[in-house]
Scaffold this active site. Structure first.
Site, PDB file in Angstrom:
ATOM      1  N   CYS A   1       3.039  16.363  13.154  1.00 36.37           N
ATOM      2  CA  CYS A   1       4.164  15.495  13.753  1.00 36.37           C
ATOM      3  C   CYS A   1       4.743  16.524  13.066  1.00 36.37           C
ATOM      4  CB  CYS A   1       4.182  14.055  14.522  1.00 36.37           C
ATOM      5  SG  CYS A   1       4.256  13.093  12.605  1.00 36.37           S
TER       6      CYS A   1
ATOM      7  N   ARG B   1       0.348   9.205  17.661  1.00 38.92           N
ATOM      8  CA  ARG B   1      -1.003   9.393  16.897  1.00 38.92           C
ATOM      9  C   ARG B   1      -1.567   8.243  15.480  1.00 38.92           C
ATOM     10  NH1 ARG B   1      -0.687  12.998  12.883  1.00 38.92           N
ATOM     11  NH2 ARG B   1      -1.014  11.249  11.895  1.00 38.92           N
TER      12      ARG B   1
ATOM     13  N   ASP C   1      10.784   5.401   6.746  1.00 41.37           N
ATOM     14  CA  ASP C   1      12.307   5.057   7.731  1.00 41.37           C
ATOM     15  C   ASP C   1      12.983   4.467   8.047  1.00 41.37           C
ATOM     16  OD1 ASP C   1       8.290   3.218   9.118  1.00 41.37           O
ATOM     17  OD2 ASP C   1       9.275   5.522   8.609  1.00 41.37           O
TER      18      ASP C   1
ATOM     19  N   ARG D   1      10.674   5.853  21.991  1.00 40.63           N
ATOM     20  CA  ARG D   1       9.233   5.164  21.576  1.00 40.63           C
ATOM     21  C   ARG D   1       8.806   4.430  20.300  1.00 40.63           C
ATOM     22  NH1 ARG D   1       5.448  10.469  18.376  1.00 40.63           N
ATOM     23  NH2 ARG D   1       4.406   8.369  18.366  1.00 40.63           N
TER      24      ARG D   1
ATOM     25  N   ILE E   1       7.219  10.726   0.673  1.00 38.19           N
ATOM     26  CA  ILE E   1       6.237  10.604   1.733  1.00 38.19           C
ATOM     27  C   ILE E   1       5.774  11.421   1.771  1.00 38.19           C
ATOM     28  CG2 ILE E   1       5.140   9.040   3.473  1.00 38.19           C
ATOM     29  CD1 ILE E   1       5.481   6.769   0.506  1.00 38.19           C
TER      30      ILE E   1
ATOM     31  N   LYS F   1       7.459  -2.473  15.982  1.00 37.94           N
ATOM     32  CA  LYS F   1       6.427  -1.080  16.819  1.00 37.94           C
ATOM     33  C   LYS F   1       5.611  -1.095  15.659  1.00 37.94           C
ATOM     34  CE  LYS F   1       7.625   3.159  15.491  1.00 37.94           C
ATOM     35  NZ  LYS F   1       6.354   4.102  14.971  1.00 37.94           N
ATOM     36  N   ASN F   2       5.361  -0.651  14.002  1.00 39.34           N
ATOM     37  CA  ASN F   2       4.507  -0.751  14.055  1.00 39.34           C
ATOM     38  C   ASN F   2       3.734  -1.667  13.449  1.00 39.34           C
ATOM     39  OD1 ASN F   2       5.337   2.148  13.433  1.00 39.34           O
ATOM     40  ND2 ASN F   2       6.462   2.046  11.743  1.00 39.34           N
TER      41      ASN F   2
ATOM     42  N   ARG G   1       0.417  14.909   8.228  1.00 37.62           N
ATOM     43  CA  ARG G   1       0.108  13.822   8.904  1.00 37.62           C
ATOM     44  C   ARG G   1      -1.817  13.419   8.703  1.00 37.62           C
ATOM     45  NH1 ARG G   1       4.297  11.174  11.394  1.00 37.62           N
ATOM     46  NH2 ARG G   1       3.331   8.888  10.719  1.00 37.62           N
ATOM     47  N   PRO G   2      -2.261  13.880   7.794  1.00 38.12           N
ATOM     48  CA  PRO G   2      -3.658  14.103   8.127  1.00 38.12           C
ATOM     49  C   PRO G   2      -4.015  12.702   7.901  1.00 38.12           C
ATOM     50  CG  PRO G   2      -3.226  14.317   6.102  1.00 38.12           C
ATOM     51  CD  PRO G   2      -1.709  14.011   6.261  1.00 38.12           C
ATOM     52  N   VAL G   3      -5.375  12.825   8.011  1.00 41.96           N
ATOM     53  CA  VAL G   3      -5.756  11.202   8.804  1.00 41.96           C
ATOM     54  C   VAL G   3      -7.849  11.275   7.551  1.00 41.96           C
ATOM     55  CG1 VAL G   3      -5.675  10.967  10.662  1.00 41.96           C
ATOM     56  CG2 VAL G   3      -7.734  12.230  10.280  1.00 41.96           C
ATOM     57  N   ASP G   4      -6.948  11.886   6.641  1.00 42.78           N
ATOM     58  CA  ASP G   4      -9.054  12.372   5.581  1.00 42.78           C
ATOM     59  C   ASP G   4      -8.722  10.838   5.086  1.00 42.78           C
ATOM     60  OD1 ASP G   4      -6.095  12.962   4.023  1.00 42.78           O
ATOM     61  OD2 ASP G   4      -7.259  12.619   2.469  1.00 42.78           O
ATOM     62  N   GLN G   5      -7.703  10.306   4.422  1.00 43.36           N
ATOM     63  CA  GLN G   5      -7.971   9.096   3.884  1.00 43.36           C
ATOM     64  C   GLN G   5      -8.676   7.902   4.586  1.00 43.36           C
ATOM     65  OE1 GLN G   5      -7.215   8.384   0.117  1.00 43.36           O
ATOM     66  NE2 GLN G   5      -7.229  10.635   0.831  1.00 43.36           N
TER      67      GLN G   5
HETATM   68  C1  EPZ Z   1       2.909   4.213   8.615  1.00 41.46           C
HETATM   69  O1  EPZ Z   1       2.640   5.470   8.992  1.00 41.46           O
HETATM   70  C2  EPZ Z   1       3.637   4.574  10.227  1.00 41.46           C
HETATM   71  N1  EPZ Z   1       3.663   4.427  11.259  1.00 41.46           N
HETATM   72  C3  EPZ Z   1       5.286   5.183  10.288  1.00 41.46           C
HETATM   73  O2  EPZ Z   1       6.560   5.019  10.587  1.00 41.46           O
HETATM   74  C4  EPZ Z   1       5.786   5.300   8.515  1.00 41.46           C
HETATM   75  O3  EPZ Z   1       6.597   5.695   8.354  1.00 41.46           O
HETATM   76  C5  EPZ Z   1       4.819   5.187   7.587  1.00 41.46           C
HETATM   77  O4  EPZ Z   1       3.645   4.220   7.516  1.00 41.46           O
HETATM   78  C6  EPZ Z   1       5.024   5.108   6.480  1.00 41.46           C
HETATM   79  O5  EPZ Z   1       5.557   3.777   5.933  1.00 41.46           O
HETATM   80  C7  EPZ Z   1       2.855   3.365  12.480  1.00 41.46           C
HETATM   81  O6  EPZ Z   1       2.954   2.216  11.016  1.00 41.46           O
HETATM   82  C8  EPZ Z   1       2.986   3.434  13.497  1.00 41.46           C
HETATM   83  P1  EPZ Z   1       1.062   6.620   5.806  1.00 41.46           P
HETATM   84  P2  EPZ Z   1       1.337   6.403   8.851  1.00 41.46           P
HETATM   85  O7  EPZ Z   1      -0.693   6.702   6.718  1.00 41.46           O
HETATM   86  O8  EPZ Z   1       0.273   4.986   8.735  1.00 41.46           O
HETATM   87  C9  EPZ Z   1      -0.772  10.725   3.197  1.00 41.46           C
HETATM   88  C10 EPZ Z   1       8.648   5.720  12.465  1.00 41.46           C
HETATM   89  O9  EPZ Z   1       9.253   6.126  12.265  1.00 41.46           O
HETATM   90  N2  EPZ Z   1      -1.663  10.773   4.611  1.00 41.46           N
HETATM   91  O10 EPZ Z   1       1.378   5.150   4.880  1.00 41.46           O
HETATM   92  O11 EPZ Z   1       0.790   7.761   9.559  1.00 41.46           O
HETATM   93  C11 EPZ Z   1       0.579  11.005   4.761  1.00 41.46           C
HETATM   94  O12 EPZ Z   1       0.477  12.287   4.852  1.00 41.46           O
HETATM   95  C12 EPZ Z   1       6.515   5.810  11.983  1.00 41.46           C
HETATM   96  O13 EPZ Z   1       7.824   4.450  13.118  1.00 41.46           O
HETATM   97  C13 EPZ Z   1      -2.713  11.952   3.893  1.00 41.46           C
HETATM   98  O14 EPZ Z   1      -2.474  12.431   3.510  1.00 41.46           O
HETATM   99  O15 EPZ Z   1       1.596   6.547   7.182  1.00 41.46           O
HETATM  100  C14 EPZ Z   1       1.929  10.606   4.097  1.00 41.46           C
HETATM  101  O16 EPZ Z   1       2.573  11.524   3.508  1.00 41.46           O
HETATM  102  C15 EPZ Z   1       6.427   7.092  11.079  1.00 41.46           C
HETATM  103  N3  EPZ Z   1      -3.284  11.283   4.742  1.00 41.46           N
HETATM  104  C16 EPZ Z   1       1.687   9.474   3.254  1.00 41.46           C
HETATM  105  O17 EPZ Z   1       0.061   9.652   3.121  1.00 41.46           O
HETATM  106  C17 EPZ Z   1      -4.669  10.073   5.404  1.00 41.46           C
HETATM  107  O18 EPZ Z   1      -5.518   9.814   5.927  1.00 41.46           O
HETATM  108  C18 EPZ Z   1       1.650   8.340   4.056  1.00 41.46           C
HETATM  109  O19 EPZ Z   1       1.126   7.974   4.836  1.00 41.46           O
HETATM  110  C19 EPZ Z   1      -2.972   9.749   5.627  1.00 41.46           C
HETATM  111  C20 EPZ Z   1      -1.900   9.640   4.571  1.00 41.46           C
END
Ligand code: EPZ
Length: 416
Positions: A116, A92, A303, A395, A325, A22-23, A121-125
């Site tokens: 969620c 998302r 995960d 999902r 995380i 999926k990912n 789950r911010p997207v600031d980065q």
């Molecule tokens: C991906 O989510 C996966 N989803 C998640 O899988 C997985 O748990 C996660 O990576 C970590 O491995 C998909 O690939 C679709 P991150 P993502 O950005 O990209 C913080 C599942 O169950 N962060 O690596 O959203 C964030 O809050 C799902 O299959 C910011 O602060 O995860 C978290 O603490 C759940 N600002 C950390 O970084 C940002 O702009 C890692 O999040 C982005 C992230």
């Protein structure tokens, strides 16, 4: 509302085919937006999130065809670069359309995904990285409004972010000049995305390490790619096999795909043997509880945290699970305790006392991997477990009840 009814205590026997990841699939679908042409993907899992993302691309004018795990996406006639809240809020990862739309069309209006169950789950980065490439970004009424011609640059992430790394790679493929992504996430799904992008003509090196360099090109070409196997689905079935004292064989997966959990499996008394038939799960007479700390890849994957929490419940000893995380990824704990588990939460740590005898109960799924942990607990519980709100499960797990039924589990889906 659909539910799963699980009668526990059955030993499992046989083999389970592992689906496409999926990912990996979700960013690959977004990569199609880069093309004035067609992207063909094989081994695409039939999941709710895939249909949602197809709907978002179709709303922009893309043509999609999906059957028998074969997906064709033609983005030759994109009419708008808008992704609505109604669709983005349900999935998302849709934020990953932002990078491709911006770099190909010079503008995009994409809803912020919102939080969620497992965290804010911010997207600031993501946005900071796109601004490093010269994007002008406004946030208005819950939407990201982005525009500008992207110019390659140095990008620095405050933390390794999977989605953030994927978004900036997608954006950099058509940017002018060179982008260097520092503190990049290293997950295998990112490597799979880059493999596909290179087959489309992108110029990317360093994926799978913390520094990824992308040389922008003027256009990309139609291509075909087979999605990698889902290592998290596979890991879930490894735990299911071990706790039911079964020797399941998993096909369409390699032992190396389990690299980030292998040492913890070994510590728990679980071993994987790979041969021409696939990867077979074996276990010691007694399972041992393990201490887990989730980390970005190649560390222990968040995960798989809920699934290992279930393993610790039935193993000998006491295991500590630390979630570093996400800020709210222990919602399976309350439900497991209703099944007679003995887990206590202390901040980001869960203390799991082993040798519990799970008892069947009606439990509620709250997020994707929590749902999976309730299902595997139900497989060993005494009596019947009813898992509600299994739309969470759909999902990320393709045909989970059919796969479990095929190896002898008593799992039935009902609609109430
Ligand atoms: C991906 O989510 C996966 N989803 C998640 O899988 C997985 O748990 C996660 O990576 C970590 O491995 C998909 O690939 C679709 P991150 P993502 O950005 O990209 C913080 C599942 O169950 N962060 O690596 O959203 C964030 O809050 C799902 O299959 C910011 O602060 O995860 C978290 O603490 C759940 N600002 C950390 O970084 C940002 O702009 C890692 O999040 C982005 C992230």
């Amino acid at each position: 509302m659909e539910k799963l009814i699980i009668v526990g205590g059955k030993k499992l026997k046989g083999s389970i085919p592992i689906s496409g990841a999926k990912n990996a699939t979700l960013p690959l679908i977004c990569a199609a937006l880069l093309l004035d042409g067609k992207l063909i993907l094989d081994n695409v899992p039939e999941l709710k999130d895939v249909y949602t993302l197809m709907e978002i691309l179709s709303s922009m004018g893309a043509k999609t065809q999906f059957s028998d795990n074969h997906l064709e996406i033609d983005c030759s006639n994109i009419e708008n670069t808008f992704a609505s809240y109604d669709l983005v809020k349900t999935m998302r990862a849709s934020i990953l359309v932002l990078g491709p739309l911006l770099t190909r069309f010079g503008k995009a209006k994409v809803s912020l995904p919102g939080g969620c169950a497992i965290g804010s789950r911010p997207v600031d980065q993501h946005l900071k990285a796109l601004e490093s490439l010269g994007a002008k970004i406004l946030i208005e009424e819950g939407y990201v409004i982005a525009e500008g011609q992207l110019i390659g640059a140095e990008v620095y992430f405050d933390m390794p972010t999977v989605g953030g790394t994927e978004n900036i790679i997608l954006a950099a493929t058509l940017a002018l000049g060179t982008t260097v992504v520092n503190n990049a996430a290293m997950e295998p799904e990112i490597v799979d995305l880059c493999k596909c992008l290179r087959s489309m003509g992108a110029n990317i090196v360093g994926d799978g390490t913390s520094v990824i360099t992308i040389e922008g090109v003027s256009e990309l070409n139609s291509s075909k790619h087979t999605v990698m196997a889902d290592r998290i689905e596979a890991g879930t079935f490894v735990i299911a096999s071990a706790i039911t004292d079964s020797n399941l064989t998993l096909t369409n997966i390699r032992k190396k795909d389990f690299s980030s959990i292998l040492s913890k499996l070994t510590q728990a008394g679980i071993s994987l043997v790979e041969d021409e038939n696939g990867v077979t799960v074996y276990r010691d007479k007694r399972l041992k509880a393990v201490d887990i700390q989730t980390q970005p890849h190649p560390g222990f994957p968040t995960d798989m945290q809920a699934q290992f929490t279930v393993l610790n419940c039935v193993a000998d000893g006491v295991g500590t699970v630390e979630e570093t995380i996400f800020e709210n990824r222990f919602m399976h704990v309350a439900e497991l305790n209703r099944m007679n588990a003995n887990i206590s939460i202390h901040g980001s740590h869960a203390k799991v006392v082993g040798n519990c005898k799970f008892k069947g109960a009606t439990v509620m799924a709250t997020d994707l991997r929590a749902s999976a942990s309730l299902v595997i607990a139900g497989l060993v519980a005494e009596g019947t477990t009813t898992v509600e709100r299994i739309y969470h499960l759909d999902r990320g797990y393709e045909n989970i009840e059919a796969k479990l039924q095929s190896v002898g589990a008593s799992v039935t889906r009902i609609t109430s």
